[in-house]
Scaffold this motif. Sequence first.
Motif, PDB file in Angstrom:
ATOM      1  N   PRO A 127       0.828  -1.213   0.000  1.00  0.00           N
ATOM      2  CA  PRO A 127       0.000   0.000   0.000  1.00  0.00           C
ATOM      3  C   PRO A 127       0.859   1.260   0.000  1.00  0.00           C
ATOM      4  CG  PRO A 127       0.051  -0.968   2.177  1.00  0.00           C
ATOM      5  CD  PRO A 127       0.758  -1.939   1.275  1.00  0.00           C
ATOM      6  N   PRO A 128       0.272   2.382  -0.410  1.00  0.00           N
ATOM      7  CA  PRO A 128       1.004   3.653  -0.366  1.00  0.00           C
ATOM      8  C   PRO A 128       1.221   4.124   1.060  1.00  0.00           C
ATOM      9  CG  PRO A 128      -1.265   4.018  -1.033  1.00  0.00           C
ATOM     10  CD  PRO A 128      -1.077   2.533  -0.977  1.00  0.00           C
ATOM     11  N   GLU A 248      -3.829   0.923  -8.395  1.00  0.00           N
ATOM     12  CA  GLU A 248      -2.545   0.961  -9.091  1.00  0.00           C
ATOM     13  C   GLU A 248      -1.409   1.451  -8.201  1.00  0.00           C
ATOM     14  OE1 GLU A 248      -5.587   0.630 -12.189  1.00  0.00           O
ATOM     15  OE2 GLU A 248      -5.410   1.837 -10.355  1.00  0.00           O
ATOM     16  N   TYR A 249      -1.718   2.225  -7.185  1.00  0.00           N
ATOM     17  CA  TYR A 249      -0.683   2.653  -6.247  1.00  0.00           C
ATOM     18  C   TYR A 249       0.023   1.443  -5.626  1.00  0.00           C
ATOM     19  CZ  TYR A 249      -2.183   7.598  -6.078  1.00  0.00           C
ATOM     20  OH  TYR A 249      -2.466   8.907  -6.368  1.00  0.00           O
ATOM     21  N   ASP A 250      -0.758   0.388  -5.329  1.00  0.00           N
ATOM     22  CA  ASP A 250      -0.171  -0.803  -4.712  1.00  0.00           C
ATOM     23  C   ASP A 250       0.821  -1.484  -5.657  1.00  0.00           C
ATOM     24  OD1 ASP A 250      -1.934  -0.139  -2.735  1.00  0.00           O
ATOM     25  OD2 ASP A 250      -3.239  -1.880  -2.983  1.00  0.00           O
ATOM     26  N   TYR A 251       0.486  -1.502  -6.933  1.00  0.00           N
ATOM     27  CA  TYR A 251       1.381  -2.121  -7.920  1.00  0.00           C
ATOM     28  C   TYR A 251       2.632  -1.266  -8.121  1.00  0.00           C
ATOM     29  CZ  TYR A 251      -2.123  -5.598  -9.134  1.00  0.00           C
ATOM     30  OH  TYR A 251      -3.004  -6.653  -9.097  1.00  0.00           O
ATOM     31  N   TYR A 252       2.443   0.051  -8.167  1.00  0.00           N
ATOM     32  CA  TYR A 252       3.599   0.948  -8.261  1.00  0.00           C
ATOM     33  C   TYR A 252       4.573   0.671  -7.115  1.00  0.00           C
ATOM     34  CZ  TYR A 252       6.420   5.177  -7.766  1.00  0.00           C
ATOM     35  OH  TYR A 252       7.468   6.046  -7.630  1.00  0.00           O
ATOM     36  N   SER A 253       4.034   0.598  -5.907  1.00  0.00           N
ATOM     37  CA  SER A 253       4.888   0.411  -4.735  1.00  0.00           C
ATOM     38  C   SER A 253       5.613  -0.926  -4.784  1.00  0.00           C
ATOM     39  CB  SER A 253       4.038   0.511  -3.469  1.00  0.00           C
ATOM     40  OG  SER A 253       3.396   1.771  -3.386  1.00  0.00           O
ATOM     41  N   ALA A 258       9.304   0.215  -2.696  1.00  0.00           N
ATOM     42  CA  ALA A 258       9.037   1.102  -1.557  1.00  0.00           C
ATOM     43  C   ALA A 258       7.684   1.766  -1.796  1.00  0.00           C
ATOM     44  CB  ALA A 258      10.132   2.161  -1.412  1.00  0.00           C
ATOM     45  N   PRO A 259       6.928   2.067  -0.749  1.00  0.00           N
ATOM     46  CA  PRO A 259       5.596   2.643  -0.919  1.00  0.00           C
ATOM     47  C   PRO A 259       5.655   4.014  -1.597  1.00  0.00           C
ATOM     48  CG  PRO A 259       5.907   1.862   1.322  1.00  0.00           C
ATOM     49  CD  PRO A 259       7.258   1.846   0.678  1.00  0.00           C
ATOM     50  N   ILE A 260       4.707   4.260  -2.476  1.00  0.00           N
ATOM     51  CA  ILE A 260       4.571   5.596  -3.044  1.00  0.00           C
ATOM     52  C   ILE A 260       4.032   6.526  -1.970  1.00  0.00           C
ATOM     53  CG2 ILE A 260       2.215   5.155  -3.896  1.00  0.00           C
ATOM     54  CD1 ILE A 260       2.852   7.014  -6.257  1.00  0.00           C
TER      55      ILE A 260
END
Length: 473
Positions: A127-128, A248-253, A258-260
Amino acid sequence: MEMSVTAPGAGREQRIEQSDAGRPARGVNSSDLDAWLEKVEALGELKRITAQVDPDLEAATITYLVGGERSPALLFENIKGHPGHRALYNMIGCNLSRFCLMIGERPVDHPLKAVQILQRKLGRKMPPREVPAEQAICNQNIVQGDDIDIRIFPAQRMWPLDGGMYLGTGDAVVTKDPETGRINVGTYRMMIKGPREVGVYTSPGKDATIDREKWWKMGKPMPIAAAYGIDPLLFLVAATSLPKTECEYDYYSGINGAPIEVFTSDLTGLPLPARAEIVIEGFLYANEAGLFWAALRSAGIWADLEKLGVPGIKGVWSIPEAAGWGITVVSIKQMYAGHAAQVMALAAQCTAGAYFGKYVIVVDEDVDPTNVHQVLWAMATRSRPAQSIDILRETWSTYLDPSLNPPEIRPWGSKCLINACMDYRFIKSFSRRTKLSKDTYDAVVARWAELGLSGTPPAISVFEDEKLPSEVT
């Protein structure tokens, strides 16, 4: 459209230094995009263009001519009409090494190796991380209300037939499912329509379209935000079709390792990327385009009817909820036999009304054509289906009408003409409608606040103690 624009401070004097972990130590004005561009430049793959370039066609033409294999990222630093702004084109292009940088890896020698790395990274999510809004670099510079003019940004027109200047699609657009709270980060086309208005296109079935329909079904505008000057990895996940129930934030992180960092907007309530350089926020309202076309079409039909010498026109309205084109209502003061039928035929086929419109409804002057409830009432009480409806066939329609199937029959359509007026032959003896007393209405309006009623009282123009409009000479 209510909108807020946030952008980082103008100064960029503070340089980025590398930390022990290999990640950039972020300065107060340093964005994720800054860090990525520094790495790209270290690889010799960033081309800075200092000559003045026009964002209207010229920058896109340069990019098209340059953008073959192994072409550099193009950073235009002298944009015509936009002093102090820079624009990045050909961010990834066909370049494998920049793609590897985007997913946080060293360059590899074969595309499939990069695909395998990304495949593994897509399997991990996290998660972010929320940070205070004051730590977001875009919040160093906030513009709101009438002070906003998004035309200051060097939006591009890529092709000669483009309808305007586009801020997207190099963006991350944030929306929210109002039922589940799921945050969606997508990438959508956004065209500037005015100093405080942006048109957003979302394809059917896309997450933002589903979110939008839910908000509008609730009778509310959809909160929406678009981030620019972002980490290219955020653009990657925003442009990827991922499960509709996940963020998508979870995939980015997960890909980033590292969390966005996100902050919660006090305008839209959306979680927004804290390291984005620019964020545009606002609300997406229904039927704005419908209202625009409705007003334009209504005025055109009214003007055409007057040019044709048709008397007694009291109002013309193309209903916005009917796509602005589909249904037109004309209010008339009946003056002679066949008057309503004449108005129906001419409104359906005059220059302004011929294209696409499917239904033309003519009502008496005591009916407000902009009030759908009154129009439906007139149809139910004054029209006779067997006698009051005419059909025009093989009329001018549009390839965009989804009801015309098979598609080969397009663009020919048909029109339904509905006479919802009182029968002129019996107009003097036609059943009277129930109406209010004007004196009592005025007295209630004067006491509206005293009665503790909210808003303003509805405007009424026809009363029981007046003669019928048709009886006034």
